[in-house]
Structure formats: C-alpha cells, structure tokens
Design an enzyme around this catalytic site. Sequence first.
Site, PDB file in Angstrom:
ATOM      1  N   HIS A   1      -3.665   5.906   3.174  1.00 59.30           N
ATOM      2  CA  HIS A   1      -4.332   4.729   3.073  1.00 59.30           C
ATOM      3  C   HIS A   1      -3.848   3.634   3.614  1.00 59.30           C
ATOM      4  CE1 HIS A   1      -5.806   1.715   0.129  1.00 59.30           C
ATOM      5  NE2 HIS A   1      -6.961   2.382  -0.121  1.00 59.30           N
TER       6      HIS A   1
ATOM      7  N   ASP B  39       0.919  -1.310   0.064  1.00 61.87           N
ATOM      8  CA  ASP B  39       0.038  -0.057  -0.030  1.00 61.87           C
ATOM      9  C   ASP B  39       0.970   1.309   0.164  1.00 61.87           C
ATOM     10  OD1 ASP B  39      -2.130   1.976   0.707  1.00 61.87           O
ATOM     11  OD2 ASP B  39      -3.144  -0.279   1.005  1.00 61.87           O
TER      12      ASP B  39
ATOM     13  N   SER C 207     -11.339  -1.078  -0.456  1.00 55.11           N
ATOM     14  CA  SER C 207     -10.155  -1.036   0.229  1.00 55.11           C
ATOM     15  C   SER C 207     -10.269  -1.263   1.701  1.00 55.11           C
ATOM     16  CB  SER C 207      -9.204   0.157   0.236  1.00 55.11           C
ATOM     17  OG  SER C 207      -8.658   0.371  -0.977  1.00 55.11           O
TER      18      SER C 207
END
Length: 440
Positions: free
Chosen positions: A195, A135, A377
């Site tokens: 994120h 990520d 996600s």
Amino acid sequence: MRTGLAALLGAVMALAVVPLTAAAQEEPEQEIIVKFREGASRADALEKSRTRAVADATDGAEVLASRDAAESIRVLMARGDVEYAEPNIVLETMAPNDPLWPSQWHYWESPGGIDLPLAWGLGPSGLGQRVAVIDTGRTAHPDLSANYIGGYDFISNAGFAKDGNGRDANPTDQGDWQLAGQCGPGVPARPSSWHGLHVAGTVAALRNNATGGTGVAPLAKVVPVRVLGTCGGTLADIAAGIVWAAGGAVPGVPANPNPARTLNLSLGGPSAACPVTLQNAINTARNALGATVVVAAGNAAANASGTTPANCVGVITTGATDRSANRASYSNFGATVEICAPGGETSPVVANGVLSTLNNGPTVPAASIYKHYQGTSMATPHVAGVVALMQHARVQNGKALLTPAQVLLHLKAKVMPPAAQCGKGLLDARASVQAAIAAP
Ligand SMILES: [Ca+2]
Ligand SMILES: [Ca+2]
Ligand SMILES: [Ca+2]
C-alpha cells in the site's frame, strides 16, 4: 499558451516546429515573427528575406511566412531596421514519455482528472519538497526508489512488523500479508498490499524516465514512515510517526534529518471522535512544525465524522472521486471532508482505478509492477502531491512557504454538486498552483 518559455522548455513541455502549410513540390512554408524598427523599409525587407506577410502579432510585431525560415531570419537579423526575428514555433502540452501516462487518467483526463500538466506548466515539480508517506513503509521500485529519502520504522509490535523487532531505523515494508484468523476471528487470509508503495508512487514516481507512470510531484522526495504492518497500526505508533515525520521529537528515536512539510496519511479506522493522542500529534505537526497533514476520508460510504484521523481538527480530509468526477461509491463524505480527489473505481472496470507503482509479491517483495487500486487512500496522495507543487511554486516565486491554513485556503477544486458532500469539490492542480503563486 500563457506560460513562460522557460517552463515550456522543461521536462514536461516540449516545442516542435512543424510545417504550417505544404504546397506541392515546394518546401512547406514556415512562419517567422518579426518586429521592425520605427521607419523600417518594410517592403524591401520582405522582398530581400523572401517572406510574405501573414498576420499581425503582439508587441507591434508581425507574422511572416517563408519557405526557408532560417535563411529569412538570417537576412532579417542582418538588417539595421529589424529589432528581432524568430521562428513562430508551435508549443503544445506534451505528455511525459512515461509509457503508462495514457492510463493515468486521474492526472489529465476531463472531467475526472486534476489538470496536472497545466499545473506543471506553471513551473513546479516538487523539487526541494519532502512528503512523508506514513504508511506500510518503503519498497524498492525502479520508478520510485530514487525519490525515497530517509524514513523510520515506528511499528512497536514485532508480530505486526515482521522484522523481528520493534522500532528501528529501517523503514522497509516487510509485507503485510495475513493468515486466516491472524488479525481476528473469521478475518480471511490476505496477500501483502504494498500500500505504501502505491501511495508513494502517486506522490512522486519518476517522470520522463521512459518507465512506467509518474507521480504528481515527480521531483519531490518521499520520506517513508512505517506505521502499518500486518493487522494495521496502533494509535501510539501512528502518532509518533506523525510527530517525527514533521521534525518533532519522539522519545527513543533519533531526530528526523529529513523533516517533511507535507504529511500523507492514507489510513484510518472507525472512531466516533478523534483520539486525544492523534489530535495532539496532528497539532504538534501542524501548529509547531508547520506541516500540512492530508488524510484519507475513509472507504465506508459513510459520514467521515466516524473515521479517524479523518475526523480530527486541522487536517485536510480527502474524499475520493471516480473517473466521471462523481464521488466514488465507497468514499466517505460530509462536513469534515475538505476536498475530493481521484480515488477511482476498479469495479467493474479495473482501468478506472488509480494506476501507480506496486510489487506483485504475495508475501515478501517479488517483481516491481504497476497496478490499479481504488480508495480514498489513492485520492489523498493526489492532494499531498499538489501541496508539494504549491510549496515548490512558492519557492520558485521567491515567496515564503504556505502555512497549513494557507495551503487549505489556496487549494482549489472544481465545484461538485452540494449533494456530493465532497468539500470544495474535485482537486484542481492548476488552479491550486496558480493560487499559491498569486498569494502574498
Ligand atoms: Ca522494526
Ligand atoms: Ca516514470
Ligand atoms: Ca476535515
């Protein structure tokens, strides 16, 4: 309560002795379980221990009531005709002490949650398991940092990476903020997403530390593999991250001392087919290294066959559900979706998103916070965390780790209507762990 007492005494469950009746101006009665031996002087025992019979119990034992349970047990245990006597304690599923737990509906609420407390009650916590979060990289957070281990920065493009170089051993997320037009004509400015921090927190944020929320597998370790920077990440870098995360060799990069058996890829992009580079990397991780690869289905409200790596072979493609256990409005769907998990919907109600660790810095890191995000996600790390629980449960039960094919076989879900096109349906953590334990 079918679970063993050892598990119940762990961090998740707690036991409490509570008064079962409360007579006025007298000590409340408490219950005792007693088993008499063959030929016991039962009436004498009840009288001497100042107890009264309440009910039969299992194992040929019975339940008694006493206004001084400790003294009654002492008297009973001193008798030769009593096999055992113990308090009839009250067990309950107790929430962890993390203050945001009540807001993490996606773990416990019915019908939208994954029955996580019941999975924990079967024993596993993720201890000894590593989950690679491929990520945006690592960001310090008081509710997660202790569970980070190792990692690497695979971003070749120094402009995307913002750390002034290409690949290096420091996986720190430098922030993925974009200036207007930086990532293409007309693409607006955007603050840093953090994120990877949000995703990693869903996998393994710290539980029962009286801080924030918790992750699905709170004793697992997260290996932060940095592949996404400003404007995203390239196929070559993501493929390298996949192979390395699972313990495979990548030219020019030292071997990963912390190989992961579970890889989380909460990323994707449009592609009519799975690119060869990506499929080969997945094949290596899965077939040669035994890693289970969990990927997001995508957020285009379209068939996941047009999103990659969602459309690759051998991955667990994860769609998203909302708080009501329906497929989320944005979630991709279709035949390549193996399972769905809570991804939440933050509009119109922010609290219906998935709550996890975050940072509030618009560019570089600032304060550690928690925030609701929505997306496939967010769904994906629910599955990856449950896979870590399944593998830990295998170890706890003296069984071999599951292969990726076995993981998929034993991942269980609450069935959703066929029209949802959500694969097996909504992830069921308890049933998945149960199946993992039962499998040969
Ligand atoms: Ca770098
Ligand atoms: Ca916590
Ligand atoms: Ca699939």
